[in-house]
Scaffold this motif. Sequence first.
Motif, short mmCIF file in Angstrom:
data_model
loop_
_atom_site.label_atom_id
_atom_site.label_comp_id
_atom_site.label_asym_id
_atom_site.label_seq_id
_atom_site.Cartn_x
_atom_site.Cartn_y
_atom_site.Cartn_z
N MET A 1 0.85 -1.19 0.00
CA MET A 1 0.00 0.00 0.00
C MET A 1 0.89 1.25 0.00
N GLY A 2 0.65 2.15 -0.92
CA GLY A 2 1.44 3.36 -1.01
C GLY A 2 1.20 4.28 0.17
N GLY A 3 2.12 5.28 0.29
CA GLY A 3 2.01 6.19 1.42
C GLY A 3 0.71 6.98 1.41
N GLY A 4 0.32 7.49 0.23
CA GLY A 4 -0.92 8.27 0.15
C GLY A 4 -2.14 7.43 0.46
N ALA A 5 -2.19 6.20 -0.07
CA ALA A 5 -3.34 5.32 0.20
C ALA A 5 -3.38 4.92 1.66
N ARG A 6 -2.21 4.68 2.25
CA ARG A 6 -2.17 4.33 3.67
C ARG A 6 -2.66 5.48 4.54
N GLU A 7 -2.23 6.69 4.21
CA GLU A 7 -2.69 7.85 4.97
C GLU A 7 -4.19 8.05 4.83
N LEU A 8 -4.71 7.89 3.62
CA LEU A 8 -6.14 8.06 3.41
C LEU A 8 -6.94 7.01 4.17
N SER A 9 -6.47 5.77 4.14
CA SER A 9 -7.16 4.70 4.88
C SER A 9 -7.14 4.98 6.38
N GLY A 10 -5.98 5.41 6.87
CA GLY A 10 -5.89 5.73 8.28
C GLY A 10 -6.79 6.89 8.68
N TYR A 11 -6.85 7.89 7.82
CA TYR A 11 -7.69 9.06 8.12
C TYR A 11 -9.16 8.67 8.15
N LEU A 12 -9.60 7.87 7.18
CA LEU A 12 -11.00 7.47 7.15
C LEU A 12 -11.36 6.59 8.34
N ALA A 13 -10.44 5.69 8.72
CA ALA A 13 -10.69 4.85 9.89
C ALA A 13 -10.77 5.69 11.16
N ALA A 14 -9.84 6.64 11.30
CA ALA A 14 -9.85 7.50 12.49
C ALA A 14 -11.08 8.40 12.51
N LEU A 15 -11.49 8.89 11.35
CA LEU A 15 -12.69 9.73 11.29
C LEU A 15 -13.92 8.92 11.69
N ALA A 16 -14.02 7.68 11.21
CA ALA A 16 -15.14 6.82 11.61
C ALA A 16 -15.10 6.54 13.10
N GLY A 17 -13.90 6.38 13.66
CA GLY A 17 -13.79 6.18 15.10
C GLY A 17 -14.24 7.38 15.89
N TRP A 18 -13.92 8.59 15.38
CA TRP A 18 -14.35 9.80 16.08
C TRP A 18 -15.87 9.95 16.04
N VAL A 19 -16.48 9.66 14.91
CA VAL A 19 -17.94 9.74 14.80
C VAL A 19 -18.59 8.72 15.73
#
Length: 210
Positions: A1-19
């Motif tokens: 997984m590339g750096g940009g895709a990894r960051e995007l996946s992490g951001y979406l997972a963290a955003l879902a966790g915050w919600v």
Amino acid sequence: MGGGARELSGYLAALAGWVAALAAAVLPQWRQSSYAGDAIITAVGLHEGLWMSCAAQSTGQVQCRLHDSLLSLEVHIQTSRALMVISLLLGFFGIVVSVVGMKCTKVGEEDPVTKSRIAVAGGVLFILSGLCTLSAVSLYATQVTYEFFRESTIPLNTRYEFGSALFVGWGAASLSVLGGSLLCCSCPAKERRGQQYQRQPQPSTAREYV
């Protein structure tokens, strides 16, 4: 997984966790009436959360009431309240900081090293947010478990057990920590070494003869 895709996946997972953490904080189902035992002696189901308590009638009618006084609440409720508020604040700042530091955004793209460091800072905020959520939910669950087994003279069907908000909170903490960890994988040191290697002049192989 590339750096940009990894960051995007992490951001979406963290955003879902915050919600999910926000939903868990406002839900009144942190503990609910236990229906264990031989017979149900009441037609009213009780639910209690950090901010209110609700009574659900067998007819489907639900009545909720906010907790009257902050100082009269039990210590574990006040502690869980504070931890959830801190968690939501950390997660909110993590959302803002991570957007600035992610590779897929245009903000600060002229300095990739600083941009990666900002992404890592956002990941750390998400991890701290998840740990606060985990602490709040686990503390409350520990108190519910203690009270369930402590009152041996009270019938089982009049005690309290885990509510659905606790499981939402555990899931939110897991997503926040996972997303923050993926964002922290953006290591600025590698990019800095790569830039220094590119700027380093190549040694000349030509020989001068006198």
